[in-house]
Design a protein around this motif. Structure first.
Motif, PDB file in Angstrom:
ATOM      1  N   ASP A 160       0.951  -1.291   0.034  1.00  0.00           N
ATOM      2  CA  ASP A 160      -0.037  -0.233   0.052  1.00  0.00           C
ATOM      3  C   ASP A 160       0.746   1.155  -0.128  1.00  0.00           C
ATOM      4  O   ASP A 160       0.485   2.291  -0.472  1.00  0.00           O
ATOM      5  CB  ASP A 160      -1.011  -0.075   1.377  1.00  0.00           C
ATOM      6  CG  ASP A 160      -2.265   0.671   1.507  1.00  0.00           C
ATOM      7  OD1 ASP A 160      -2.720   0.659  -0.382  1.00  0.00           O
ATOM      8  OD2 ASP A 160      -2.773   1.370   1.755  1.00  0.00           O
ATOM      9  N   LEU A 161       2.219   0.787   0.700  1.00  0.00           N
ATOM     10  CA  LEU A 161       3.020   2.722   0.397  1.00  0.00           C
ATOM     11  C   LEU A 161       3.376   2.866  -1.219  1.00  0.00           C
ATOM     12  O   LEU A 161       3.775   3.190  -1.769  1.00  0.00           O
ATOM     13  CB  LEU A 161       4.661   1.833   0.767  1.00  0.00           C
ATOM     14  CG  LEU A 161       4.170   1.616   2.440  1.00  0.00           C
ATOM     15  CD1 LEU A 161       5.453   1.630   3.277  1.00  0.00           C
ATOM     16  CD2 LEU A 161       3.596   2.959   3.143  1.00  0.00           C
ATOM     17  N   LEU A 162       3.300   1.897  -1.579  1.00  0.00           N
ATOM     18  CA  LEU A 162       3.271   1.901  -3.043  1.00  0.00           C
ATOM     19  C   LEU A 162       2.592   2.256  -3.572  1.00  0.00           C
ATOM     20  O   LEU A 162       1.796   3.221  -4.915  1.00  0.00           O
ATOM     21  CB  LEU A 162       3.501   0.345  -3.732  1.00  0.00           C
ATOM     22  CG  LEU A 162       5.369   0.321  -3.331  1.00  0.00           C
ATOM     23  CD1 LEU A 162       5.028  -1.528  -3.744  1.00  0.00           C
ATOM     24  CD2 LEU A 162       5.888   0.893  -4.308  1.00  0.00           C
ATOM     25  N   ALA A 163       1.122   1.809  -3.217  1.00  0.00           N
ATOM     26  CA  ALA A 163      -0.481   2.193  -4.477  1.00  0.00           C
ATOM     27  C   ALA A 163      -1.035   2.532  -4.424  1.00  0.00           C
ATOM     28  O   ALA A 163      -1.289   3.314  -4.829  1.00  0.00           O
ATOM     29  CB  ALA A 163      -1.729   0.865  -3.730  1.00  0.00           C
ATOM     30  N   LYS A 164      -0.713   3.701  -2.628  1.00  0.00           N
ATOM     31  CA  LYS A 164      -1.623   4.654  -2.738  1.00  0.00           C
ATOM     32  C   LYS A 164      -1.100   6.419  -3.637  1.00  0.00           C
ATOM     33  O   LYS A 164      -1.504   6.823  -3.598  1.00  0.00           O
ATOM     34  CB  LYS A 164      -1.403   4.945  -0.798  1.00  0.00           C
ATOM     35  CG  LYS A 164      -1.151   6.801  -0.360  1.00  0.00           C
ATOM     36  CD  LYS A 164      -1.601   7.181   1.117  1.00  0.00           C
ATOM     37  CE  LYS A 164      -2.144   8.116   1.367  1.00  0.00           C
ATOM     38  NZ  LYS A 164      -1.904   8.566   2.824  1.00  0.00           N
ATOM     39  N   PRO A 165       0.641   6.528  -3.491  1.00  0.00           N
ATOM     40  CA  PRO A 165       1.079   7.274  -4.547  1.00  0.00           C
ATOM     41  C   PRO A 165       0.882   6.790  -5.657  1.00  0.00           C
ATOM     42  O   PRO A 165       0.906   7.718  -7.021  1.00  0.00           O
ATOM     43  CB  PRO A 165       2.491   7.691  -4.026  1.00  0.00           C
ATOM     44  CG  PRO A 165       3.136   5.979  -3.598  1.00  0.00           C
ATOM     45  CD  PRO A 165       1.722   5.494  -2.891  1.00  0.00           C
ATOM     46  N   LEU A 166       0.693   5.748  -6.325  1.00  0.00           N
ATOM     47  CA  LEU A 166       0.672   5.289  -7.559  1.00  0.00           C
ATOM     48  C   LEU A 166      -0.358   5.377  -7.972  1.00  0.00           C
ATOM     49  O   LEU A 166      -1.226   6.482  -9.469  1.00  0.00           O
ATOM     50  CB  LEU A 166       0.863   3.596  -8.187  1.00  0.00           C
ATOM     51  CG  LEU A 166       0.747   3.797  -9.100  1.00  0.00           C
ATOM     52  CD1 LEU A 166       1.506   3.842 -10.007  1.00  0.00           C
ATOM     53  CD2 LEU A 166       0.937   1.593  -9.817  1.00  0.00           C
ATOM     54  N   ALA A 167      -1.706   5.318  -7.225  1.00  0.00           N
ATOM     55  CA  ALA A 167      -3.609   5.415  -7.739  1.00  0.00           C
ATOM     56  C   ALA A 167      -3.166   7.407  -7.557  1.00  0.00           C
ATOM     57  O   ALA A 167      -3.768   7.669  -8.343  1.00  0.00           O
ATOM     58  CB  ALA A 167      -4.006   5.365  -6.625  1.00  0.00           C
ATOM     59  N   LYS A 168      -2.460   8.008  -7.084  1.00  0.00           N
ATOM     60  CA  LYS A 168      -2.298   9.238  -6.819  1.00  0.00           C
ATOM     61  C   LYS A 168      -1.795   9.892  -8.464  1.00  0.00           C
ATOM     62  O   LYS A 168      -2.711  11.012  -9.343  1.00  0.00           O
ATOM     63  CB  LYS A 168      -2.044  10.440  -5.889  1.00  0.00           C
ATOM     64  CG  LYS A 168      -2.247  11.763  -5.196  1.00  0.00           C
ATOM     65  CD  LYS A 168      -0.767  12.055  -4.784  1.00  0.00           C
ATOM     66  CE  LYS A 168      -1.344  13.820  -4.565  1.00  0.00           C
ATOM     67  NZ  LYS A 168      -0.655  13.959  -3.007  1.00  0.00           N
ATOM     68  N   LYS A 169      -1.160   9.043  -8.127  1.00  0.00           N
ATOM     69  CA  LYS A 169      -0.092   9.581  -9.724  1.00  0.00           C
ATOM     70  C   LYS A 169      -1.128   9.491 -11.277  1.00  0.00           C
ATOM     71  O   LYS A 169      -1.290  10.086 -11.861  1.00  0.00           O
ATOM     72  CB  LYS A 169       0.533   9.087  -9.458  1.00  0.00           C
ATOM     73  CG  LYS A 169       2.235   9.327 -10.927  1.00  0.00           C
ATOM     74  CD  LYS A 169       2.876  10.588 -10.352  1.00  0.00           C
ATOM     75  CE  LYS A 169       3.937  11.045 -11.826  1.00  0.00           C
ATOM     76  NZ  LYS A 169       4.139  11.709 -11.371  1.00  0.00           N
ATOM     77  N   LEU A 170      -1.937   8.279 -10.898  1.00  0.00           N
ATOM     78  CA  LEU A 170      -2.695   8.082 -11.887  1.00  0.00           C
ATOM     79  C   LEU A 170      -3.728   8.718 -11.925  1.00  0.00           C
ATOM     80  O   LEU A 170      -4.740   8.040 -13.123  1.00  0.00           O
ATOM     81  CB  LEU A 170      -2.849   6.513 -12.124  1.00  0.00           C
ATOM     82  CG  LEU A 170      -1.407   5.963 -12.649  1.00  0.00           C
ATOM     83  CD1 LEU A 170      -2.020   3.848 -12.323  1.00  0.00           C
ATOM     84  CD2 LEU A 170      -0.768   5.996 -13.497  1.00  0.00           C
ATOM     85  N   LYS A 171      -4.702   9.245 -11.331  1.00  0.00           N
ATOM     86  CA  LYS A 171      -5.659   9.948 -10.811  1.00  0.00           C
ATOM     87  C   LYS A 171      -6.606   8.750 -10.592  1.00  0.00           C
ATOM     88  O   LYS A 171      -7.327   8.697 -11.491  1.00  0.00           O
ATOM     89  CB  LYS A 171      -5.552  11.016 -11.810  1.00  0.00           C
ATOM     90  CG  LYS A 171      -4.979  11.868 -11.962  1.00  0.00           C
ATOM     91  CD  LYS A 171      -5.478  13.196 -12.504  1.00  0.00           C
ATOM     92  CE  LYS A 171      -4.654  14.447 -12.488  1.00  0.00           C
ATOM     93  NZ  LYS A 171      -2.763  14.584 -12.832  1.00  0.00           N
TER      94      LYS A 171
END
Length: 270
Positions: A160-171
């Motif tokens: 989730d430390l990867l998924a959270k900023p990734l989701a934000k980056k990908l909108k």
């Protein structure tokens, strides 16, 4: 009198880095060299640049590096396991080889909760999604879950430390509670190929009431070793009605963990 132009942002950033490196010196957590720029990522530029990216000659489904795994140069675009439809996910991609400095960086993420490092990795994964285009188009980002007992012990889920900023980056929306692990990983530190598959078979499920129908799920994890974990998660998501499951990991292992060197810490295996 001529108006003084403001200092460019990049110059200000370099100035801040230089000032911080003098006033607040810190060591790279991998090579122990002094960091020369201000960053919350505690790894130097040289170590970050040393992560070995996967080659372009890869299986178009699971992302396996075909030549390095011993498949002949004239191998079709799918590796033999994918030709035999072993995996339930539609596609998987990884950032770099699980080796040397990347092993140590992932251990920092996994056991020390260095969130800025998760953000740095998320930027690399976002570039892969952009490069792959329609092949990795998703509706929702979902981290591979830990068993509740393991997450309570650790205090967080490194995926989730990867998924959270990734989701934000990908909108894209992120649903960290969509999947759950219903059976813990065996206590044995190093698992054989068969043991890895057996340990995750039927070990994941979607939570009651989760909205998965007809959605394309981007499944995020730190390491892909045999593909067993992504496969088990994909089967649970498929059973719940997912239209497609796409795997994305920071690292890709190309050696059996039983034969791993001392650099490949077996704690990283799930």
């Amino acid at each position: 009198m001529a108006r003084k132009e403001p200092m460019p942002a990049t110059l200000l950033a370099h100035f801040g880095d230089a000032l911080a490196s003098v006033l607040l010196p810190a060591e790279c957590r991998i090579c122990q060299q002094l960091l020369t720029r201000a960053s919350r990522v505690p790894i130097c530029d040289a170590c970050l640049a040393s992560f070995e990216r996967l080659p372009k000659k890869m299986c178009q489904l699971c992302g396996a590096p075909l030549l390095l795994l011993g498949y002949p140069a004239d191998t079709a675009s799918l590796c033999p396991p994918c030709q035999n439809k072993v995996y339930a996910f539609d596609r998987a991609r990884s950032f770099a080889f699980y080796d040397r400095t990347l092993v140590r960086a992932i251990l920092l993420l996994k056991f020390e909760r260095i969130e800025p490092l998760g953000g740095w990795f998320a930027n690399q994964l976002a570039e892969i999604v952009e490069r792959e285009g329609e092949l990795l188009r998703a509706d929702v980002v979902v981290p591979v879950p830990l068993h509740p007992a393991r997450e309570r012990e650790r205090g967080y889920n490194q995926a989730d430390l990867l998924a959270k900023p990734l989701a934000k980056k990908l909108k894209l929306p992120r649903q960290s509670a969509l999947l759950m692990r219903t059976r813990p990983r065996p206590d044995k530190q190093v698992l054989s190929f068969d043991e890895r598959w057996a340990s995750v078979r039927g070990a994941f499920a979607t939570r009651p009431g989760s909205q998965v129908d007809n959605r394309r799920v981007l499944l995020v994890d730190d390491v892909m070793t045999t593909g067993a974990t992504l496969d088990a998660c994909a089967r649970a998501l498929r059973d719940a009605g997912a239209k497609a499951v796409l795997g994305l990991t920071v690292a890709r292992a190309v050696r059996d963990p039983v034969a791993a060197s001392s650099d490949d810490d077996p704690r990283n295996a799930r």
